[in-house]
Write an enzyme that holds these catalytic residues in place. Sequence first.
Site, mmCIF file in Angstrom:
data_model
loop_
_atom_site.group_PDB
_atom_site.id
_atom_site.type_symbol
_atom_site.label_atom_id
_atom_site.label_comp_id
_atom_site.label_asym_id
_atom_site.label_seq_id
_atom_site.Cartn_x
_atom_site.Cartn_y
_atom_site.Cartn_z
ATOM 1 N N ASP A 5 -2.578 6.799 11.697
ATOM 2 C CA ASP A 5 -1.952 6.141 10.539
ATOM 3 C C ASP A 5 -0.629 6.846 10.500
ATOM 4 O OD1 ASP A 5 -0.558 5.067 8.285
ATOM 5 O OD2 ASP A 5 -2.300 5.532 7.190
ATOM 6 N N SER B 215 0.843 -1.125 -0.031
ATOM 7 C CA SER B 215 0.078 -0.036 0.051
ATOM 8 C C SER B 215 0.777 1.432 0.005
ATOM 9 C CB SER B 215 -0.787 0.107 1.077
ATOM 10 O OG SER B 215 -0.202 -0.006 2.472
ATOM 11 N N HIS C 65 1.569 5.600 6.215
ATOM 12 C CA HIS C 65 1.346 6.053 5.010
ATOM 13 C C HIS C 65 1.844 7.513 4.931
ATOM 14 C CE1 HIS C 65 -0.650 2.261 5.375
ATOM 15 N NE2 HIS C 65 -0.355 2.048 3.921
#
Length: 379
Positions: free
Chosen positions: A358, A131, A361
Amino acid sequence: MAKPAYKPQFLLLIGIFLCFFTGKSSQFGLETDEFWLNEEDSEVNMVQSRRDSSRHCDFTSGKWVYDPSYPLYDSNCPYLSTAVSCQKNGRPDSDYQKWKWKPHACSIPRFDALKYLAKMRRKRIMLVGDSIMRNQWESLVCLVQGVVPMGRKKVTYNGLSMAFHALDFETSIEFSWAPLLVELKKGPENKRILHLDLIEDNARYWRGADVLVFDSAHWWTHSEQWSSWDYYMEGKSVYKVMNPMIAYEKGLTTWAKWIDLNIDPRRTRVIFRSMSPRHNRENGWKCYKQRTPLAFFSHQHVPEQLVVLKEVLRRMRFPVYLQDITTMSALRRDGHPSVYRRAMGQEERQHSKDFSSDCSHWCLPGVPDSWNEMLSALL
């Protein structure tokens, strides 16, 4: 070998596939949201490329410089997933978009979309991995799409791959989902088997590309809670437990053999991007409310994954370039979505600590844009 005890688990991978690849070909952008896994902690490191440092600039040694002329594209780029659209999701600050990476001994040219597309005319650029590589793919697409007229660009889907097409340049920028590179399949009783010596089901998408950029590291060290497989398999041998770094070395060796046997270095450039650092200590709150890059590290640590990766690359015949983005990115704990991985209303922002953070990312525009400026310079 004694038959291992099975336990029922949900297939996490299916959910990820559905989130990544649900949608239709579009002239405008991607309508799908991103499903981001929680990642675990990782220390920072310094990776050296295989190239002779006396003849090539060392992009890894440098500093982040504030540049008000950045970012290189608008945060409303239609190809961004919700999970990395931090401005749309309510992040109140924007200075994280305005830092550029400046090597000490040279400079990385500012990304020029027209020059890049001209250089990549009639070529396929494919990014392969997890990802975070999807994160980088969205960055690269947004960097180039602004110079392509609306009716002359589209996104298409093919199995586990997706591609942005600049039609007038006959150029495609593609992403192929393969977080482990080797094959993950269903076995008896729907158990998930990670085949350390099989790769063709994934690699068939890579054939014919002119530039291949790989990453694979984070999924190999997920805790048991987040592990995507129940068993390892090599040949006819099945293992319930294996040292993660031994498994990683076996999987990378399978990838390396495939590259050596199937890719022509006269036609295709192969780059392996080093692991993206994570700032997930303190239960994912290490990046929350961070506003500026770190200036330096008090210490540096080389993760085992990178030691293994460099040794596998050293044994290869094919000249793979190891692109080091780890140290430069580890300074950027301000660049992660944190709680702004999803749209937040005004009331929710008052209680943002109640939501997951998060720190793996990257917000876009942001840090991966610098990875792609480096990639453009390398090509």
